[in-house]
Structure formats: C-alpha cells, structure tokens
Write a protein that holds these residues in place. Structure first.
Motif, PDB file in Angstrom:
ATOM      1  N   SER A 145       0.835  -1.207   0.000  1.00 43.34           N
ATOM      2  CA  SER A 145       0.000   0.000   0.000  1.00 43.34           C
ATOM      3  C   SER A 145       0.864   1.250   0.000  1.00 43.34           C
ATOM      4  CB  SER A 145      -0.910   0.029   1.221  1.00 43.34           C
ATOM      5  OG  SER A 145      -1.864  -0.979   1.150  1.00 43.34           O
ATOM      6  N   LEU A 146       1.919   1.216   0.778  1.00 44.12           N
ATOM      7  CA  LEU A 146       2.810   2.374   0.837  1.00 44.12           C
ATOM      8  C   LEU A 146       3.556   2.563  -0.477  1.00 44.12           C
ATOM      9  CD1 LEU A 146       3.436   4.567   2.816  1.00 44.12           C
ATOM     10  CD2 LEU A 146       5.276   3.171   3.742  1.00 44.12           C
ATOM     11  N   LYS A 147       3.960   1.474  -1.103  1.00 37.64           N
ATOM     12  CA  LYS A 147       4.630   1.570  -2.408  1.00 37.64           C
ATOM     13  C   LYS A 147       3.689   2.160  -3.457  1.00 37.64           C
ATOM     14  CE  LYS A 147       8.013  -2.167  -2.022  1.00 37.64           C
ATOM     15  NZ  LYS A 147       8.372  -3.523  -2.498  1.00 37.64           N
ATOM     16  N   ALA A 148       2.415   1.773  -3.369  1.00 40.16           N
ATOM     17  CA  ALA A 148       1.439   2.240  -4.352  1.00 40.16           C
ATOM     18  C   ALA A 148       0.906   3.634  -4.034  1.00 40.16           C
ATOM     19  CB  ALA A 148       0.258   1.258  -4.415  1.00 40.16           C
ATOM     20  N   PHE A 149       1.207   4.114  -2.864  1.00 42.01           N
ATOM     21  CA  PHE A 149       0.693   5.411  -2.426  1.00 42.01           C
ATOM     22  C   PHE A 149       1.253   6.539  -3.278  1.00 42.01           C
ATOM     23  CE2 PHE A 149       1.195   9.156   0.443  1.00 42.01           C
ATOM     24  CZ  PHE A 149      -0.154   9.433   0.615  1.00 42.01           C
ATOM     25  N   GLU A 150       0.368   7.328  -3.797  1.00 41.97           N
ATOM     26  CA  GLU A 150       0.730   8.520  -4.571  1.00 41.97           C
ATOM     27  C   GLU A 150       0.124   9.721  -3.860  1.00 41.97           C
ATOM     28  OE1 GLU A 150       2.710   8.765  -7.154  1.00 41.97           O
ATOM     29  OE2 GLU A 150       3.044   6.590  -7.236  1.00 41.97           O
ATOM     30  N   PRO A 151       0.946  10.602  -3.309  1.00 42.78           N
ATOM     31  CA  PRO A 151       0.413  11.743  -2.575  1.00 42.78           C
ATOM     32  C   PRO A 151      -0.569  12.582  -3.387  1.00 42.78           C
ATOM     33  CG  PRO A 151       2.739  11.524  -2.141  1.00 42.78           C
ATOM     34  CD  PRO A 151       2.400  10.526  -3.217  1.00 42.78           C
ATOM     35  N   ASP A 152      -0.345  12.691  -4.676  1.00 43.87           N
ATOM     36  CA  ASP A 152      -1.272  13.476  -5.499  1.00 43.87           C
ATOM     37  C   ASP A 152      -2.664  12.864  -5.496  1.00 43.87           C
ATOM     38  OD1 ASP A 152       0.736  15.216  -6.121  1.00 43.87           O
ATOM     39  OD2 ASP A 152       1.185  14.314  -8.066  1.00 43.87           O
ATOM     40  N   GLN A 153      -2.719  11.541  -5.390  1.00 41.29           N
ATOM     41  CA  GLN A 153      -4.006  10.854  -5.429  1.00 41.29           C
ATOM     42  C   GLN A 153      -4.859  11.199  -4.213  1.00 41.29           C
ATOM     43  OE1 GLN A 153      -4.025   6.550  -4.858  1.00 41.29           O
ATOM     44  NE2 GLN A 153      -5.285   6.354  -6.708  1.00 41.29           N
ATOM     45  N   VAL A 154      -4.218  11.459  -3.091  1.00 41.66           N
ATOM     46  CA  VAL A 154      -4.943  11.771  -1.863  1.00 41.66           C
ATOM     47  C   VAL A 154      -5.813  12.997  -2.045  1.00 41.66           C
ATOM     48  CG1 VAL A 154      -4.654  12.527   0.526  1.00 41.66           C
ATOM     49  CG2 VAL A 154      -3.247  10.692  -0.385  1.00 41.66           C
ATOM     50  N   PHE A 155      -5.324  13.924  -2.831  1.00 43.42           N
ATOM     51  CA  PHE A 155      -6.029  15.187  -2.994  1.00 43.42           C
ATOM     52  C   PHE A 155      -6.900  15.215  -4.239  1.00 43.42           C
ATOM     53  CE2 PHE A 155      -2.100  15.934  -0.622  1.00 43.42           C
ATOM     54  CZ  PHE A 155      -2.646  16.403   0.550  1.00 43.42           C
TER      55      PHE A 155
END
Length: 188
Positions: free
Chosen positions: A102-112
């Motif tokens: 999950s952390l590897k796939a995490f994209e900060p831009d996606q959060v917003f």
C-alpha cells in the motif's frame, strides 16, 4: 502387579515407578516439567478412580496407559498451538506485506484528487445528520471529543461512537483508495 488399593501400597508404587513413568513421558513430550505434571496427574487419576478398577488389573499397565494418553493429549495440544502460532505469523506477514504494498502504491497526489474528495463528500452526506455533524466537527473543525460532547449535549462515548461509525462507512467507500483513507483518517 495387581491393583494397588491402600495408601501404603500406593505410596510404595509411587516411589518405585514415578521416575520410570516420568522418563517415559519425557521421551515423548521433551519437556521435563510437562512430563512430571503428566505423571503426577496420571497417578492421581489412578488413585481417585481405584475403586472402579477391576481387582485383577495390572497397576503399572493401567497407569502407563493413562500416561500415554495424557502424553498424546499434550502433543496434540502442542500441534494445535503451533498451528495457531503459524497462522498468526502468516497473518502478521500478510498484514505487513499489505502495508508495504500500500505504501509503495501510495501517490500523494491521489490523496487530494477530486474523485476522492467527491466520494468523501457523498459518503458524509449519506450519514445520519448527528453522525455527520459530529464527524465534521471532529475532522474538519478540530473539535475535541469533549468539546463536541458539551456542545451537542452528549457523552464523549457517544461522540466516539459516531466518529467510529463515520470512519467505518468511509473505510468501505474508500476501499479502493486504502492509502488515501489512511491519510484521511490520520491527517484530517
């Protein structure tokens, strides 16, 4: 050897065979304390049930049978415990892998992203009014549970219940955005 019925005979039998039975049990269970417990429990079982045992019974064979069965029970219990420990270890490994992936796939831009914000907004709008208001005060207005409880005339436990309820609904709505959900829970 015939059945031992009196205390003196049992004491002699106990002294003569306890260490032999313990050695036998230890050779299977591999734990000295467990072997001693098994033997003592087996001897007590014999003594407690002596009145129901046939008079011509071989006491050594009878007690050894009890020891054998208790060793089997102990080993079966160890197997179940070991299987449970392996299962829990695999579950912990799975959870760790989930977090890593999950952390590897995490994209900060996606959060917003607008899509996530829309899902959150739609989900909040579907909540019961009181739950929605409590959640908004907690996450958007940074009210403490105590402040919300005082303002709305509720207990802090009720406030916690409503926030938990809202988070559960959001978790389901954002299941495809797990990292985003975690960010939302911890940083909003």
């Amino acid at each position: 050897m015939d059945k031992v019925c009196d205390l003196q005979g049992f004491t002699q039998f106990f002294n003569d065979y306890r260490s032999r039975f313990t050695h036998f049990a230890y050779s299977y269970v591999g734990d000295k304390m467990a072997a001693e417990d098994i033997v003592l429990e087996s001897l007590m079982s014999y003594w407690e049930n002596r009145s129901t045992i046939h008079p011509d019974s071989n006491t050594r064979a009878y007690v050894l049978t009890i020891v054998k069965n208790r060793c089997l029970n102990y080993l079966n219990h160890q197997r179940v415990r070991q299987s449970a420990e392996e299962y829990l270890l695999k579950a912990e490994e799975w959870e760790l892998d989930l977090h890593i992936n999950s952390l590897k796939a995490f994209e900060p831009d996606q959060v917003f992203s607008e899509e996530i914000q829309q899902i959150v907004e739609d989900t909040l709008n579907k909540l019961p009014e009181q739950t929605r208001l409590i959640f908004i005060k907690s996450r958007y207005e940074n009210y403490s549970h105590k402040q919300i409880a005082e303002e709305m005339g509720l207990s802090t436990k009720s406030v916690e219940f409503h926030i938990t309820k809202a988070l559960k609904v959001l978790r389901i709505a954002l299941k495809d955005y797990f990292p985003a959900f975690l960010w939302y829970v911890f940083f909003n």
